[in-house]
Enzyme design. Structure first.
Site, PDB file in Angstrom:
ATOM      1  N   THR A 298      -5.796  -5.040  23.079  1.00  0.00           N
ATOM      2  CA  THR A 298      -5.900  -3.587  23.150  1.00  0.00           C
ATOM      3  C   THR A 298      -6.777  -3.019  22.040  1.00  0.00           C
ATOM      4  OG1 THR A 298      -3.830  -3.512  21.975  1.00  0.00           O
ATOM      5  CG2 THR A 298      -3.736  -3.203  24.334  1.00  0.00           C
ATOM      6  N   THR A 299      -6.852  -3.719  20.926  1.00  0.00           N
ATOM      7  CA  THR A 299      -7.727  -3.256  19.857  1.00  0.00           C
ATOM      8  C   THR A 299      -9.178  -3.569  20.196  1.00  0.00           C
ATOM      9  OG1 THR A 299      -6.002  -3.782  18.285  1.00  0.00           O
ATOM     10  CG2 THR A 299      -8.171  -3.351  17.392  1.00  0.00           C
TER      11      THR A 299
ATOM     12  N   ASP B  68       3.499  -8.725  23.681  1.00  0.00           N
ATOM     13  CA  ASP B  68       2.081  -9.014  23.883  1.00  0.00           C
ATOM     14  C   ASP B  68       1.868 -10.478  24.246  1.00  0.00           C
ATOM     15  OD1 ASP B  68       1.498  -6.486  23.285  1.00  0.00           O
ATOM     16  OD2 ASP B  68       0.167  -6.893  21.600  1.00  0.00           O
TER      17      ASP B  68
ATOM     18  N   ASP C 221      -0.647  -3.218  16.817  1.00  0.00           N
ATOM     19  CA  ASP C 221      -0.980  -3.236  18.231  1.00  0.00           C
ATOM     20  C   ASP C 221      -1.846  -2.030  18.570  1.00  0.00           C
ATOM     21  OD1 ASP C 221      -0.673  -4.167  20.922  1.00  0.00           O
ATOM     22  OD2 ASP C 221       0.573  -2.406  21.250  1.00  0.00           O
TER      23      ASP C 221
END
Lengths: 542, 552
Positions: B110-111, B410, B77
């Site tokens: 998020t990456t 997520d 994550d």
């Protein structure tokens, strides 16, 4: 971590305490993680199977543990490497859930990683390897289900359960008495089991150990054993038809919880206080008597005065009994825990056929045995043995055996041991590999090879020629279309000069859920390790 | 390093004035650097950070193991990794912030947001080097960002929740979010669970409170496939005293009483002292204390409750008292769990034992204590207001479960987003390629430097499909050119993205790789914003630390 410089020759400091941090990336990270995990599994490898060796573990305080239980070894080794720790948890997780096969699961994970390393060297993407493993594991688990047999047992026919328990005990130090131990384990579990609901409440089985005597003196008590004695040496040693009151209040005048101070300013007042205390003791004992009790179990202590009064009134008493024990006694005897003397009544008493104090050999140590309880669903196994280490190991082994019996009661499907199940899975998985196109084929085949590692280790530990034995058993499985051929280890085969045997005839079996769980857990952890390509750590990462 | 930088400042000041002494403006040791060099340096730092997380993107993405001296985290994550890296570089911290905000806003992606920002800066770096004024770049990047977001919204495919198709869409968005995670091969198990949990909330109109109402419980041990969803509330057995085992552990239609009261025999007032002058009074004090606790216990029993839960300890006396009367009790229940029980059963948490009445009691269809692996769980099901769910995760090791938890969280957020935005776009780099194509075409319609900058922005978007290819071990150049061609030539080619399984390209919309459109809008907007922030910095002043251990 090394510094990065910009075009103007100035270093960046991107991370906090960058210099103190260590970073291993890419293939190097995978290799070092695999190496760490492999070294853990190679330690356990020699403990696998009936001929597995024991480890001696000395703790920081000098406590010695001798065991061949995988979970125990890893727990006591105090592994510090982060990836190696994953394997320790893996073993612990198998222990919590199944109770047996804790060594096998680590050996399997090690073998899978070893195979994966070869594939990584060929440039196969780690995630691909992990995915292939997952597919293979699915096939293997399905195969296990196909080759599984149901064992029929009932309260009257416990032989299959005993045989399974014996397989578990095979590898343990107590295997000399495995028949007796297995019977104890089975009877203990059946004592508390609800066969119709397939439910076993392990909390109702107590394992108590006492060094001294020999392993053969180990016995199953239909009731509760506590490591306590009666509070006064002159009290009766045996109480028949015991009606006990179970108290969580001390035998002394109750004190207010609020901070208090008692001012005594005259002799009269002192006498009054003394009399008050005296009366209180008498009243308490009287209340116990009135309820019809002939025995007292107390969570707290009582002073000599109370002790004396109890003795005079013919009330054998036990003091300082722990909370857990109190609860067990209450459940087993059907009594209620009483927090105040004024709440005592006849229906709150616990009932037991006999309560007796037993002493061991010439020692002064005594234990209290409560038998024939009203709700006879609590049992205690009293383990005896030459020294503390043997007793402890015997307790662990019995626990394993009881777990296996419990698992069988929950789900009565079994697969055969001696590596036969692994060989059968290996054959099925490599067949499946041939149907796959692409990189998966390699990964799946590698999984099959890793499965072979279990019978190999079994043979190796027994001092046999591993490859020959595996080949013999495998070829017989394919030739005879039978999935129950495994390594007999002690028995030479009736056909050839090897040790392949029909495990069904030898009566070596393991639970299906245990085996399936091994495969699933090992695959998960291997995937987790393979997926790590970047390790960032504070300080040295070994 | 500080000294060298400090000297830079002195040298620069002196250079114009020959031998004149330098003017010292700032405290000695202060590190300042400014101008183009600073800008370039910041961009480089951001790229280094983006490089650190780029391998985690997508289904072929790898995990990071971060060990901070005590705890180990294995994660895929982006936000988690960024947090754990403890980035100290002032400019690069911006990237951590956008990753965090993406996490709180959307929960997923998020990456890719970090990656996008890093790549934008990389593409724009050459303009800075060539001397284009940062404000010009910023203006155009802003415009391109807005256009990109607009385009995503236009492309988004709306769905109707009530149809079967809509339900299927949700399932697929959840699966897509799980694709890159450790539990990807068990998405058939988790995706329905997650959708179920989110939909129950949605039906009750409590979607915003999803973080509090859907609990994720972790029980180490067992197999990941033994994870399950409880429609209701489940929490771990709390610390218990002797007598607990003798309680009734199963109820149908029980009355639930929730307390924030300590049920223990103890001194009622701290620091109070009772002075007793007459031994006769002794007993009365003791009795009075007992009376206080018994009054409380009686109140609980008399109000008709079957289950008593308290945030504060429930002592052994109370445990045995309730056990004798056929009640179930648990003390030290965690605040979140208590709130969920309150929400689910309709009970009102009481802070005193006075004035209980029927209205404060909650109820549920069925309560039981259930064994899960090594732990025992209190489970409330068939609650009247079916608003809460609990996802119980199992897995071999602690780290495995911790990562599963993050992944499930997520996915939950993604489903929540899809439910609110009610539209999805295709993943696998398809949407990025389509937006890039649109921007490239748009760039040609403008005059001036803007043309180049918008084109660079478009090129930066291609990093997502490129990284997806690289992480899966495919040739990114081949696949990217195939994608560009497809998107350019083919009318129906807008949903073509990277085929992670076979290599090559495929219609990812068909393949069911779906992401909520909000997710993409948010990441494009915040990546563009972050790039602008970095570009607008031209001077950094770092004050020397008051104590410099080691004097580096």
């Amino acid at each position: 971590m090394s510094m990065i410089y910009d075009e103007y020759g100035r270093p960046f400091i991107i991370l906090k305490e960058q210099q103190a941090k260590n970073r291993v990336k890419g293939l190097e990270a995978q290799k070092s993680n695999i190496l760490a995990a492999k070294s853990i599994s190679s330690i356990l490898r020699t403990s696998l199977g009936p001929k597995g060796m024991d480890k001696i573990l000395v703790s920081q305080d000098g406590d010695v543990t001798i065991t061949n239980d995988g979970a125990t070894i890893l727990e006591r080794m105090e592994v510090s490497h982060q990836v190696a720790k994953l394997l320790v948890e893996l073993s612990a997780s198998q222990d919590d859930e199944i109770g047996d096969g804790t060594t096998g699961v680590v050996v399997l994970a090690g073998a899978l990683l070893e195979q994966a390393e070869k594939l990584l060297d060929r440039g196969i993407h780690p995630v691909r390897v992990a995915e292939g493993y997952e597919k293979a594991a699915e096939v293997a688990i399905k195969t296990l289900e196909e080759i599984a047999d149901r064992v029929a047992f009932s309260k009257d026919n416990v032989e299959p359960l005993v045989a399974t328990a014996m397989t578990t005990l095979n590898s343990k130090i107590i295997n000399v008495h495995k028949r007796k131990m297995a019977e104890i384990a089975v009877n203990a579990v059946l004592g508390v089991a609800d066969i119709d609901r397939h439910d076993v409440n392990f909390d109702m089985i107590r394992l108590e150990g006492k060094a001294g005597g020999s392993l053969e003196d180990t016995e199953l008590v239909n009731g509760i054993v506590i490591d306590k004695d009666f509070s006064h040496p002159q009290m009766a040693k045996v109480v028949k038809d015991a009606k006990m009151c179970i108290l969580t209040c001390p035998f002394e005048p109750p004190k207010p919880k609020t901070k208090h101070k008692l001012d005594i300013n005259s002799k009269e007042a002192y006498d009054k206080l003394y009399k008050y205390e005296q009366d209180y003791f008498k009243e308490m004992v009287q209340q116990v008597k009135d309820s019809g009790a002939n025995m007292v179990i107390c969570q707290w202590g009582f002073d000599d005065e109370a002790n004396h009064l109890l003795l005079q009134n013919g009330l054998p008493a036990v003091r300082w009994v722990g909370g857990v024990e109190i609860e067990h006694i209450a459940i087993a005897t059907g009594g209620r825990i009483v927090p105040r003397f004024s709440e005592l009544s006849a229906e709150k008493l616990g009932r037991a056929g006999t309560v007796r104090e037993v002493s061991f050999g010439t020692t002064k140590e005594r234990m209290l045995v409560i038998e024939d309880c009203a709700n006879s669903n609590a049992v205690t196994v009293l383990v005896r043995g030459g020294n503390k280490m043997v007793v402890e190991e015997a307790k662990r082994s019995l626990h394993d055996a009881m777990c296996v019996v419990r698992n069988l009661i929950k789900d009565n499907r079994v697969v055969y041991g001696g590596g036969s199940a692994e060989i059968a899975c290996s054959i099925a998985v490599s067949k499946y590999a041939e149907t796959m196109v692409g990189v998966d084929q390699y990964a799946i085949r590698a999984f099959a090879d890793a499965l072979d590692d279990i019978p190999l280790a079994l043979a190796e530990n027994a001092g046999l020629s591993p490859i020959e034995e595996l080949a013999a058993a495998k070829s017989r499985q394919i030739r005879e279309g039978s999935s129950v051929i495994g390594l007999g280890l002690d028995q030479v085969s009736e056909i050839d000069d090897d040790h392949s045997w029909d495990m069904r005839k030898l009566g070596v079996f393991e639970t299906l859920i245990g085996k399936q769980q091994q495969l699933q857990l090992a695959t998960q952890v291997v995937k987790m390790i393979l997926k790590i390509d970047d390790v960032i750590s504070m300080g040295q990462y070994q | 390093s500080h000294k060298q930088a400090g000297n830079n400042q002195d040298a620069r000041k002196m250079s114009g004035f020959g031998m004149q002494p330098g003017i010292i403006l700032l405290r000695e040791g202060t590190d300042t650097s400014q101008g183009k060099a600073q800008l370039i340096s910041n961009i480089n730092a951001c790229q280094a950070v983006a490089d650190a997380v780029r391998t985690t993107l997508g289904p072929g993405g790898m995990d990071k193991l971060v060990f901070d001296g005590r705890n180990v985290t294995i994660s895929n994550d982006g936000a988690t990794i960024m947090k754990l890296l403890e980035i100290a570089h002032p400019a690069a911290k911006t990237l951590v912030d956008i990753s965090m905000s993406q996490d709180t806003e959307v929960g997923d992606g998020t990456t890719s947001v970090v990656l996008l920002a890093g790549e934008m800066l990389k593409q724009l770096k050459s303009f800075v080097e060539e001397g284009v004024h940062p404000q010009v770049i910023i203006r155009n990047v802003r415009e391109a960002g807005q256009l990109a977001v607009q385009k995503v919204s236009d492309l988004a495919v709306p769905f109707d929740l009530d149809t079967e198709e809509g339900a299927d869409m949700l399932l697929k968005t959840a699966s897509t979010a799980l694709n890159s995670k450790l539990i990807s091969s068990h998405k058939d198990l988790f995706a329905p669970m997650i959708v179920e949990a989110a939909r129950t909330l949605h039906a009750g109109g409590n979607l915003e409170d999803i973080d509090n109402l859907v609990a994720i419980k972790k029980i180490p041990g067992g197999d990941v496939r033994q994870s399950f969803l409880v429609k209701g509330v489940a929490f771990k057995k709390t610390f218990s005293y002797a007598g607990f085992e003798q309680m009734t552990k199963q109820f149908t239609n029980p009355k639930v009483l929730l307390l924030n009261v300590e049920l223990e025999l103890k001194s009622e007032k701290e620091n109070a002292e009772v002075r007793i002058t007459d031994p006769d009074q002794y007993q009365s004090i003791v009795d009075a204390e007992w009376q206080v606790i018994y009054d409380k216990l009686d109140a609980c029993v008399d109000c008709g409750a079957n289950i008593v839960l308290s945030k504060l300890p429930v002592g052994d006396l109370a445990t045995q008292y309730f056990a004798d009367r056929g009640l179930f009790c648990a003390g030290r229940v965690e605040n979140g769990d208590l709130k969920r029980v309150a929400k689910a059963t309709g009970a009102i948490v009481q802070t005193s034992t006075h004035g209980f009445h029927e209205g404060i009691l909650g109820t549920c269809g069925f309560f039981e204590e259930r064994q899960v692996g090594d732990e025992r769980f209190n489970v409330f099901t068939e609650c009247p207001a079916s608003l809460t769910s609990t996802i119980v995760l199992r897995g071999g090791t602690e780290q495995f479960i911790a990562e599963s938890e993050r992944s499930v969280h997520d996915a939950l957020m993604v489903v929540k987003r899809s439910l609110t935005s009610k539209s999805v776009v295709a993943g696998g780099g398809a949407i990025e390629m389509e937006v890039a194509k649109y921007l490239k075409a748009y760039a040609l319609t403008i005059e001036g430097k803007g043309q180049l900058i918008v084109a660079a922005f478009a090129k930066a978007l291609e990093v997502v499909p490129r990284q997806l290819c690289e992480n899966s071990g495919f040739d990114s150049t081949d696949i990217l050119s195939a994608l560009r061609r497809k998107h350019f030539h083919d009318e129906d080619g807008k949903w073509f993205g990277v085929d992670i399984i076979k290599g090559g390209i495929c219609d990812t919309f068909e393949a069911g790789v779906w992401e909520p459109s909000d997710n993409k809008c948010n990441s494009l907007a915040s990546a563009a914003e972050a790039a602008c922030v970095i570009l607008s910095i031209d001077e950094t002043v770092i004050n020397p630390r008051s104590e410099d251990p080691g004097g580096a």
